[in-house]
Design an enzyme around this catalytic site. Structure first.
Site, mmCIF file in Angstrom:
data_model
loop_
_atom_site.group_PDB
_atom_site.id
_atom_site.type_symbol
_atom_site.label_atom_id
_atom_site.label_comp_id
_atom_site.label_asym_id
_atom_site.label_seq_id
_atom_site.Cartn_x
_atom_site.Cartn_y
_atom_site.Cartn_z
ATOM 1 N N ASN A 19 -15.437 1.828 -10.672
ATOM 2 C CA ASN A 19 -14.321 0.982 -10.239
ATOM 3 C C ASN A 19 -14.743 -0.454 -9.940
ATOM 4 O O ASN A 19 -14.086 -1.162 -9.193
ATOM 5 C CB ASN A 19 -13.639 1.602 -9.019
ATOM 6 N N VAL A 60 -14.127 -5.936 -7.602
ATOM 7 C CA VAL A 60 -13.856 -4.574 -7.171
ATOM 8 C C VAL A 60 -12.388 -4.249 -7.411
ATOM 9 O O VAL A 60 -11.507 -5.054 -7.148
ATOM 10 C CB VAL A 60 -14.172 -4.429 -5.665
ATOM 11 N N CYS A 61 -12.159 -3.055 -7.903
ATOM 12 C CA CYS A 61 -10.804 -2.645 -8.225
ATOM 13 C C CYS A 61 -10.285 -1.655 -7.181
ATOM 14 O O CYS A 61 -10.531 -0.461 -7.295
ATOM 15 C CB CYS A 61 -10.861 -2.008 -9.604
ATOM 16 N N ILE A 62 -9.633 -2.145 -6.129
ATOM 17 C CA ILE A 62 -9.046 -1.278 -5.109
ATOM 18 C C ILE A 62 -7.596 -1.709 -4.915
ATOM 19 O O ILE A 62 -7.302 -2.901 -4.874
ATOM 20 C CB ILE A 62 -9.724 -1.429 -3.717
#
Length: 223
Positions: free
Chosen positions: A87, A94-96
């Site tokens: 992710n 960052v992919c959140i």
């Protein structure tokens, strides 16, 4: 322009309070400093890899960059250390969900409640990053190769458990057919051995893995 000045004053105050709170009660595994003492909008984060994860013993640097209208808009979180994680994008982003602006975007598969809102803060971001390192979401990977690798590693990780239980996991198709009482059927239930067979047939399996991880180049992903 007055509006802009107001944003800067209120966001600086919010950030100073957050920095103080994080210094008084630090989040486990993180060290936070300002990149430049005169700039409240750029933070440097050092993260210690959580024990019992693939990142154990690691020391990772990241930057958090805040917008002037923080906390109404989310900051950007980017790793400076090269991270191999499903992710985290190649460039360290960052992919959140909580770092995504709170627009209603049915395409993303995210609920507005999972996205950024002004009650989120650096503490909740850091906790999300740690939980990401603890349990990657391999179904909506930002980095497809890392996702495939991670899933293979997960399989490898189960081998020790099998040994503890005195179980010899069949690796080849021949072993699988001889030792397993239930013969593979045509309806796909022989997928059981695919995970173990992976190591032998790496190249063929990679193609399949890439297709089913809901990834497209526009950068949107299901969560």
């Amino acid at each position: 322009m007055a509006q802009h000045g107001h944003h800067v004053a209120s966001s600086q105050k919010a950030l100073m309070l957050e920095m103080k709170s994080l210094q008084d009660e630090p989040v486990e595994g993180f060290k936070i400093t300002l990149v430049d003492e005169s700039d409240m909008y750029n933070w440097e984060v050092a993260i210690f890899g959580p024990p019992n994860t693939h990142y154990e013993g690691g020391y990772f640097k990241a930057r958090i960059k805040f917008p002037v209208d923080y906390p109404y808009s989310p900051p950007a979180f980017r790793f400076l250390t090269k991270m191999w994680h499903p992710n985290i994008y190649e460039n360290g982003d960052v992919c959140i969900s909580i770092l995504h602006p709170p627009v209603d975007d049915p395409q993303s598969g995210e609920l507005p409640s999972e996205r950024w809102n002004p009650t989120q803060n650096v503490r909740t971001i850091l906790l999300s990053v740690i939980s990401l390192l603890n349990e990657p979401n391999t179904f909506s990977p930002a980095n497809v190769d890392a996702s495939v690798m991670y899933r293979k590693k997960q399989v490898v990780g189960t081998k020790a458990e099998a040994e503890r239980d005195g179980v010899k996991v069949p690796i080849t198709l021949d072993e699988y057919c001889v030792r397993t009482l239930i013969p593979p059927t045509d309806d796909g239930s022989n997928l059981l051995y695919d995970d173990y067979y992976d190591d032998e047939e790496l190249d063929d399996d990679d193609e399949e893995d890439n297709e089913d991880c809901c990834y497209d180049d526009s950068g949107t992903e299901d969560s």
